[in-house]
Write an enzyme that holds these catalytic residues in place. Structure first.
Site, PDB file in Angstrom:
ATOM      1  N   HIS A  73      33.364  43.488  48.917  1.00 25.40           N
ATOM      2  CA  HIS A  73      34.269  42.386  48.584  1.00 25.40           C
ATOM      3  C   HIS A  73      34.455  42.370  47.070  1.00 25.40           C
ATOM      4  O   HIS A  73      33.844  43.181  46.357  1.00 25.40           O
ATOM      5  CB  HIS A  73      33.747  41.043  49.096  1.00 25.40           C
ATOM      6  CG  HIS A  73      32.488  40.546  48.471  1.00 25.40           C
ATOM      7  ND1 HIS A  73      31.279  41.223  48.557  1.00 25.40           N
ATOM      8  CD2 HIS A  73      32.216  39.434  47.722  1.00 25.40           C
ATOM      9  CE1 HIS A  73      30.344  40.557  47.918  1.00 25.40           C
ATOM     10  NE2 HIS A  73      30.886  39.459  47.393  1.00 25.40           N
ATOM     11  N   HIS A 112      33.921  40.024  44.554  1.00 25.24           N
ATOM     12  CA  HIS A 112      33.212  39.224  43.561  1.00 25.24           C
ATOM     13  C   HIS A 112      32.700  40.124  42.435  1.00 25.24           C
ATOM     14  O   HIS A 112      32.230  41.241  42.684  1.00 25.24           O
ATOM     15  CB  HIS A 112      32.069  38.451  44.203  1.00 25.24           C
ATOM     16  CG  HIS A 112      32.518  37.190  44.885  1.00 25.24           C
ATOM     17  ND1 HIS A 112      31.712  36.467  45.731  1.00 25.24           N
ATOM     18  CD2 HIS A 112      33.700  36.518  44.832  1.00 25.24           C
ATOM     19  CE1 HIS A 112      32.370  35.393  46.165  1.00 25.24           C
ATOM     20  NE2 HIS A 112      33.583  35.407  45.647  1.00 25.24           N
ATOM     21  N   ASP A 147      30.098  40.458  40.603  1.00 27.24           N
ATOM     22  CA  ASP A 147      28.754  41.046  40.604  1.00 27.24           C
ATOM     23  C   ASP A 147      28.659  42.260  41.525  1.00 27.24           C
ATOM     24  O   ASP A 147      27.694  43.025  41.452  1.00 27.24           O
ATOM     25  CB  ASP A 147      27.696  39.997  40.972  1.00 27.24           C
ATOM     26  CG  ASP A 147      27.937  39.347  42.315  1.00 27.24           C
ATOM     27  OD1 ASP A 147      29.079  38.915  42.576  1.00 27.24           O
ATOM     28  OD2 ASP A 147      26.989  39.255  43.117  1.00 27.24           O
ATOM     29  N   HIS A 148      29.672  42.476  42.350  1.00 27.46           N
ATOM     30  CA  HIS A 148      29.735  43.657  43.217  1.00 27.46           C
ATOM     31  C   HIS A 148      30.798  44.656  42.769  1.00 27.46           C
ATOM     32  O   HIS A 148      30.615  45.864  42.921  1.00 27.46           O
ATOM     33  CB  HIS A 148      30.047  43.240  44.661  1.00 27.46           C
ATOM     34  CG  HIS A 148      28.952  42.464  45.301  1.00 27.46           C
ATOM     35  ND1 HIS A 148      28.077  43.013  46.210  1.00 27.46           N
ATOM     36  CD2 HIS A 148      28.587  41.174  45.151  1.00 27.46           C
ATOM     37  CE1 HIS A 148      27.208  42.088  46.594  1.00 27.46           C
ATOM     38  NE2 HIS A 148      27.504  40.958  45.966  1.00 27.46           N
TER      39      HIS A 148
END
Length: 276
Positions: free
Chosen positions: A87, A89, A91-92
């Site tokens: 996904h 976000h 932080d990913h």
């Protein structure tokens, strides 16, 4: 100290970085926080005898981490051939473009805005690289674009933020929707019950060795929270921040802004079903 075997999903102890299954290796990003737990898990996945690897969720835009992911693959004799995202976000996914440039790979994701290259990801897709097979499992709810990746050869599923290795996840209202999230959890339960998946490789926290137990815990937790929110509203706590203060009083206040997102999603769900 609680025995890990008694905790939901049977989380593994020990360090998070390193091999988790015969085909999956974790490189932990240095972005620990209350929301990201120990940090983001960046997964390198490959067939043991293949020179090609897939990286799932390169993580934050941190040059040292991105280089560490590449070095880990190269030390194992692997060339990164593809980057996938669970996904969008940050932080990913924030480091995905830089990692793609570093490795010369394409980035495949559900959200077209996150892709580098022509191919996206959708339900029914099977990603094959160097003999490795990853099956795309749409799991909206945490976000609208959330995906999981079923790794049949290891009887494992890479869950991003849909199921964490510790605690529970946020339904990130308004993009995330509770009804979708509950359906996604049931889809993951089906993978465990019908397809023999037993290992959860999460986006944060330790590996879980009881996939069905983890998902059942999540479903029970969501039902419990939903009942608490419904009762709170019936008792006159009608604004989301009021519900948070009442229902999540035992939760660290630094997490209340995230809890409010889930509360808003729960209140929407209750309205849609005529329960408040």
């Amino acid at each position: 100290m609680t025995d890990a075997a008694a905790l939901p999903g049977r989380p593994r102890g020990g360090t998070l970085s390193g091999p988790a299954t015969p085909r999956a290796v974790n490189v932990l990003a240095p972005n620990a926080s209350a929301m990201t737990l120990d940090g983001t898990n960046t997964w390198i996945v490959s067939e043991p005898d293949s020179e090609l690897a897939v990286v799932i969720d390169p993580g934050p835009l941190d040059d040292v981490h991105l280089r560490a992911v590449l070095d880990t693959a190269e030390k194992a004799g692997k060339r990164v051939a593809l980057t996938l995202l669970t996904h969008g976000h940050p932080d990913h996914a924030e480091g995905a473009a830089s990692f793609a440039e570093l490795t010369g790979t394409k980035v495949r994701a559900l959200d077209p805005a996150l892709r580098l290259g022509d191919e996206g990801l959708a339900q029914g897709d099977v990603v094959t690289v160097g003999g490795l097979e990853l099956r795309v499992v749409p799991t909206p709810g945490h976000t609208a674009d959330s995906l999981c990746f079923h790794l049949p050869a290891d009887r494992a599923v890479l869950t991003g933020d849909t199921v964490l290795g510790r605690g529970t996840t946020v339904v990130a209202h308004p993009d995330g929707r509770l009804g979708d999230y509950l359906d996604s959890l049931r889809r993951l339960r089906s993978l465990a019950v019908d397809d023999g998946v037993h290992t959860v490789l999460p986006g944060h926290g330790p590996v879980l060795d009881d996939a069905q137990g983890a998902v059942e815990f999540y479903l029970a937790h969501r039902a419990h929270r939903l009942a608490q929110v419904e009762t709170a509203v019936e008792s006159g706590y009608v604004l989301p921040h009021q519900v948070v203060a009442h229902v999540y009083a035992d939760v660290d206040r630094s997490l209340w802004p995230a809890a409010e997102l889930s509360v808003r999603a729960q209140m929407d769900y209750l309205r849609e079903h005529g329960l408040i």
